[in-house]
Design a protein around this motif. Structure first.
Motif, PDB file in Angstrom:
ATOM      1  N   THR A   1     -29.359  21.946 -21.162  1.00  0.00           N
ATOM      2  CA  THR A   1     -28.763  21.147 -22.418  1.00  0.00           C
ATOM      3  C   THR A   1     -27.872  20.498 -22.174  1.00  0.00           C
ATOM      4  O   THR A   1     -26.608  20.876 -21.501  1.00  0.00           O
ATOM      5  N   VAL A   2     -27.574  19.144 -22.621  1.00  0.00           N
ATOM      6  CA  VAL A   2     -26.795  18.007 -22.270  1.00  0.00           C
ATOM      7  C   VAL A   2     -25.921  17.765 -23.443  1.00  0.00           C
ATOM      8  O   VAL A   2     -26.835  17.337 -24.580  1.00  0.00           O
ATOM      9  N   LEU A   3     -24.689  17.541 -23.581  1.00  0.00           N
ATOM     10  CA  LEU A   3     -24.014  17.076 -24.457  1.00  0.00           C
ATOM     11  C   LEU A   3     -23.085  15.682 -23.949  1.00  0.00           C
ATOM     12  O   LEU A   3     -22.481  15.876 -23.010  1.00  0.00           O
ATOM     13  N   ILE A   4     -23.269  14.641 -24.461  1.00  0.00           N
ATOM     14  CA  ILE A   4     -22.887  13.404 -23.987  1.00  0.00           C
ATOM     15  C   ILE A   4     -21.972  12.713 -25.177  1.00  0.00           C
ATOM     16  O   ILE A   4     -22.441  12.601 -26.402  1.00  0.00           O
ATOM     17  N   THR A   5     -20.593  12.541 -25.097  1.00  0.00           N
ATOM     18  CA  THR A   5     -19.551  11.845 -25.781  1.00  0.00           C
ATOM     19  C   THR A   5     -19.686  10.339 -25.836  1.00  0.00           C
ATOM     20  O   THR A   5     -20.309   9.898 -24.937  1.00  0.00           O
ATOM     21  N   GLY A   6     -19.865   9.752 -26.884  1.00  0.00           N
ATOM     22  CA  GLY A   6     -20.080   8.419 -26.909  1.00  0.00           C
ATOM     23  C   GLY A   6     -21.337   7.763 -26.497  1.00  0.00           C
ATOM     24  O   GLY A   6     -21.496   6.901 -25.884  1.00  0.00           O
ATOM     25  N   ALA A   7     -22.371   8.486 -27.051  1.00  0.00           N
ATOM     26  CA  ALA A   7     -23.686   8.312 -26.559  1.00  0.00           C
ATOM     27  C   ALA A   7     -24.400   7.399 -27.477  1.00  0.00           C
ATOM     28  O   ALA A   7     -25.855   7.071 -27.339  1.00  0.00           O
ATOM     29  N   ASN A   8     -23.850   6.702 -28.446  1.00  0.00           N
ATOM     30  CA  ASN A   8     -24.724   5.560 -29.384  1.00  0.00           C
ATOM     31  C   ASN A   8     -24.744   4.247 -28.485  1.00  0.00           C
ATOM     32  O   ASN A   8     -25.448   3.563 -29.261  1.00  0.00           O
ATOM     33  N   ARG A   9     -24.177   4.014 -27.483  1.00  0.00           N
ATOM     34  CA  ARG A   9     -24.260   2.561 -26.965  1.00  0.00           C
ATOM     35  C   ARG A   9     -23.641   2.707 -25.538  1.00  0.00           C
ATOM     36  O   ARG A   9     -23.235   3.695 -25.256  1.00  0.00           O
ATOM     37  N   GLY A  10     -24.170   1.800 -24.793  1.00  0.00           N
ATOM     38  CA  GLY A  10     -23.526   1.201 -23.524  1.00  0.00           C
ATOM     39  C   GLY A  10     -24.057   2.241 -22.336  1.00  0.00           C
ATOM     40  O   GLY A  10     -24.965   2.756 -22.389  1.00  0.00           O
ATOM     41  N   ILE A  11     -22.923   2.946 -21.661  1.00  0.00           N
ATOM     42  CA  ILE A  11     -23.121   3.875 -20.686  1.00  0.00           C
ATOM     43  C   ILE A  11     -23.579   5.211 -21.291  1.00  0.00           C
ATOM     44  O   ILE A  11     -24.460   5.985 -20.672  1.00  0.00           O
ATOM     45  N   GLY A  12     -22.854   5.590 -22.540  1.00  0.00           N
ATOM     46  CA  GLY A  12     -23.506   6.853 -23.033  1.00  0.00           C
ATOM     47  C   GLY A  12     -24.785   6.812 -23.361  1.00  0.00           C
ATOM     48  O   GLY A  12     -25.400   7.972 -23.395  1.00  0.00           O
ATOM     49  N   LEU A  13     -25.349   5.755 -24.004  1.00  0.00           N
ATOM     50  CA  LEU A  13     -26.731   5.777 -24.430  1.00  0.00           C
ATOM     51  C   LEU A  13     -27.590   5.653 -23.158  1.00  0.00           C
ATOM     52  O   LEU A  13     -28.653   6.232 -23.310  1.00  0.00           O
ATOM     53  N   ALA A  14     -27.262   4.898 -22.024  1.00  0.00           N
ATOM     54  CA  ALA A  14     -27.955   5.193 -20.667  1.00  0.00           C
ATOM     55  C   ALA A  14     -28.031   6.478 -20.254  1.00  0.00           C
ATOM     56  O   ALA A  14     -28.913   7.027 -19.759  1.00  0.00           O
ATOM     57  N   PHE A  15     -26.995   7.382 -20.616  1.00  0.00           N
ATOM     58  CA  PHE A  15     -26.843   8.554 -19.944  1.00  0.00           C
ATOM     59  C   PHE A  15     -27.835   9.497 -20.775  1.00  0.00           C
ATOM     60  O   PHE A  15     -28.692  10.335 -20.391  1.00  0.00           O
ATOM     61  N   ALA A  16     -28.047   9.354 -22.224  1.00  0.00           N
ATOM     62  CA  ALA A  16     -28.909   9.983 -22.872  1.00  0.00           C
ATOM     63  C   ALA A  16     -30.328   9.772 -22.531  1.00  0.00           C
ATOM     64  O   ALA A  16     -31.177  10.451 -22.522  1.00  0.00           O
ATOM     65  N   ARG A  17     -30.606   8.541 -22.399  1.00  0.00           N
ATOM     66  CA  ARG A  17     -32.019   7.944 -21.905  1.00  0.00           C
ATOM     67  C   ARG A  17     -32.310   8.830 -20.616  1.00  0.00           C
ATOM     68  O   ARG A  17     -33.502   9.275 -20.568  1.00  0.00           O
ATOM     69  N   GLU A  18     -31.584   8.640 -19.828  1.00  0.00           N
ATOM     70  CA  GLU A  18     -31.845   9.036 -18.498  1.00  0.00           C
ATOM     71  C   GLU A  18     -31.972  10.563 -18.183  1.00  0.00           C
ATOM     72  O   GLU A  18     -32.792  11.210 -17.608  1.00  0.00           O
ATOM     73  N   ALA A  19     -31.115  11.258 -19.134  1.00  0.00           N
ATOM     74  CA  ALA A  19     -31.060  12.744 -19.316  1.00  0.00           C
ATOM     75  C   ALA A  19     -32.448  13.377 -19.781  1.00  0.00           C
ATOM     76  O   ALA A  19     -33.203  14.268 -19.225  1.00  0.00           O
ATOM     77  N   LEU A  20     -32.863  12.476 -20.965  1.00  0.00           N
ATOM     78  CA  LEU A  20     -34.333  12.785 -21.150  1.00  0.00           C
ATOM     79  C   LEU A  20     -35.407  12.589 -20.227  1.00  0.00           C
ATOM     80  O   LEU A  20     -36.214  13.335 -20.114  1.00  0.00           O
ATOM     81  N   ALA A  21     -35.290  11.366 -19.423  1.00  0.00           N
ATOM     82  CA  ALA A  21     -36.279  11.060 -18.287  1.00  0.00           C
ATOM     83  C   ALA A  21     -36.053  12.106 -17.316  1.00  0.00           C
ATOM     84  O   ALA A  21     -37.511  12.401 -16.743  1.00  0.00           O
ATOM     85  N   ARG A  22     -35.086  13.161 -17.454  1.00  0.00           N
ATOM     86  CA  ARG A  22     -34.886  13.896 -16.142  1.00  0.00           C
ATOM     87  C   ARG A  22     -35.335  15.181 -16.546  1.00  0.00           C
ATOM     88  O   ARG A  22     -35.395  16.473 -15.805  1.00  0.00           O
ATOM     89  N   GLY A  23     -35.995  15.431 -17.823  1.00  0.00           N
ATOM     90  CA  GLY A  23     -36.362  16.563 -18.127  1.00  0.00           C
ATOM     91  C   GLY A  23     -35.559  17.542 -18.964  1.00  0.00           C
ATOM     92  O   GLY A  23     -35.669  18.654 -19.125  1.00  0.00           O
ATOM     93  N   ALA A  24     -34.570  16.808 -19.189  1.00  0.00           N
ATOM     94  CA  ALA A  24     -33.310  17.787 -19.953  1.00  0.00           C
ATOM     95  C   ALA A  24     -34.160  18.551 -21.268  1.00  0.00           C
ATOM     96  O   ALA A  24     -34.824  17.874 -22.201  1.00  0.00           O
ATOM     97  N   ARG A  25     -33.943  19.828 -21.610  1.00  0.00           N
ATOM     98  CA  ARG A  25     -34.382  20.581 -22.761  1.00  0.00           C
ATOM     99  C   ARG A  25     -33.826  19.995 -23.927  1.00  0.00           C
ATOM    100  O   ARG A  25     -34.695  19.948 -24.878  1.00  0.00           O
ATOM    101  N   ARG A  26     -32.493  19.744 -23.953  1.00  0.00           N
ATOM    102  CA  ARG A  26     -31.956  19.204 -25.244  1.00  0.00           C
ATOM    103  C   ARG A  26     -31.001  18.318 -24.945  1.00  0.00           C
ATOM    104  O   ARG A  26     -30.216  18.428 -24.071  1.00  0.00           O
ATOM    105  N   VAL A  27     -30.671  17.343 -25.725  1.00  0.00           N
ATOM    106  CA  VAL A  27     -29.478  16.360 -25.537  1.00  0.00           C
ATOM    107  C   VAL A  27     -29.016  15.839 -26.844  1.00  0.00           C
ATOM    108  O   VAL A  27     -29.552  15.360 -27.900  1.00  0.00           O
ATOM    109  N   TYR A  28     -27.715  16.494 -26.918  1.00  0.00           N
ATOM    110  CA  TYR A  28     -26.942  16.134 -27.943  1.00  0.00           C
ATOM    111  C   TYR A  28     -26.119  14.756 -27.630  1.00  0.00           C
ATOM    112  O   TYR A  28     -25.573  14.582 -26.758  1.00  0.00           O
TER     113      TYR A  28
END
Length: 233
Positions: free
Chosen positions: A7-34
């Motif tokens: 279960t991952v929480l990413i700050t500043g996740a609406n754009r740029g590196i944060g958005l890329a983190f969210a996409r990649e966390a989902l791709a790596r099978g994270a159960r939940r991404v905040y």
């Protein structure tokens, strides 16, 4: 620390590196991404859980820690940058604003989520820093100072959280092609390349992740007789 089923929480996740983190966390099978952002309506990535979070607001940080009690990976990505050196900020307003987000915001998140990570088995914290943690130039002088402070914070947190089993990793990189660097004419990495390197390092247990060649060269120079921070412009 594996991302699969995390279960991952990413700050500043609406754009740029944060958005890329969210996409990649989902791709790596994270159960939940905040996906945390000042305006959760700005988070449009399917599959994530948008939350309102301004890391400069202590009440919002405390609420996020209460509401997201299942987090076992915290990615402190939120950051701001302003161009200019130390002598360009006579009122210190720009310097304070950057420190409030880049240093104090990260500290607030660590204080709030350290106990959450402990309850969930230790987990991991990834702090997004910069090549500017080690090298300072007038283009981003006060920004660099805030990232140097965040590096010191990261190094201290690593020792303070070791007993609870929390892995604390730092991510350093040069210029990345995001809104933050728009108008700066320098070679830039893609957010996706930086995030892949970051999460590969996190999963491998690397404590200081150097995500591009320029950063690796600067880091290596620090142990030499000609460190990069002393080189003339």
């Amino acid at each position: 620390m594996q991302l699969a089923q995390a279960t991952v929480l990413i700050t500043g996740a609406n754009r740029g590196i944060g958005l890329a983190f969210a996409r990649e966390a989902l791709a790596r099978g994270a159960r939940r991404v905040y996906a945390a952002a000042r305006d959760p309506a700005s988070v449009s990535l399917p599959g994530v859980y948008p939350i309102a979070l301004d890391v400069t607001d202590p009440e919002q940080v405390a609420r996020a820690a209460r509401d997201c009690g299942d987090v076992d990976v915290l990615i402190n990505n939120a950051g701001i940058a302003a161009t200019g050196g130390f002598l360009d900020d006579p009122t210190l307003e720009t310097t304070r604003r950057q420190f409030e987000t880049n240093f104090f915001g990260m500290l607030r998140m660590a204080q709030a989520f350290g106990p959450v990570l402990a309850r969930n088995g230790g987990g991991a914290m990834l702090n997004v820093l910069s090549i500017a943690s080690w090298i300072n130039r007038p283009l981003l002088g006060t920004y660099g100072a805030s990232k140097s402070a965040a590096w010191a914070l990261t190094n201290g947190l690593r020792h303070e959280l070791r007993a609870q089993g929390t892995q604390v990793s730092a991510l350093h990189m040069g210029f990345v092609d995001t809104d933050l660097t728009r108008g700066i004419e320098m070679p830039k990495s893609t957010p996706e390349a930086i995030v892949r390197a970051a999460l590969d390092g996190l999963e491998a247990g690397v404590l200081e992740i150097l995500a591009d060649e320029a950063t690796r060269q600067v880091r290596q120079s620090l142990a030499s007789d000609s460190p990069a921070y002393l080189a003339p412009l």
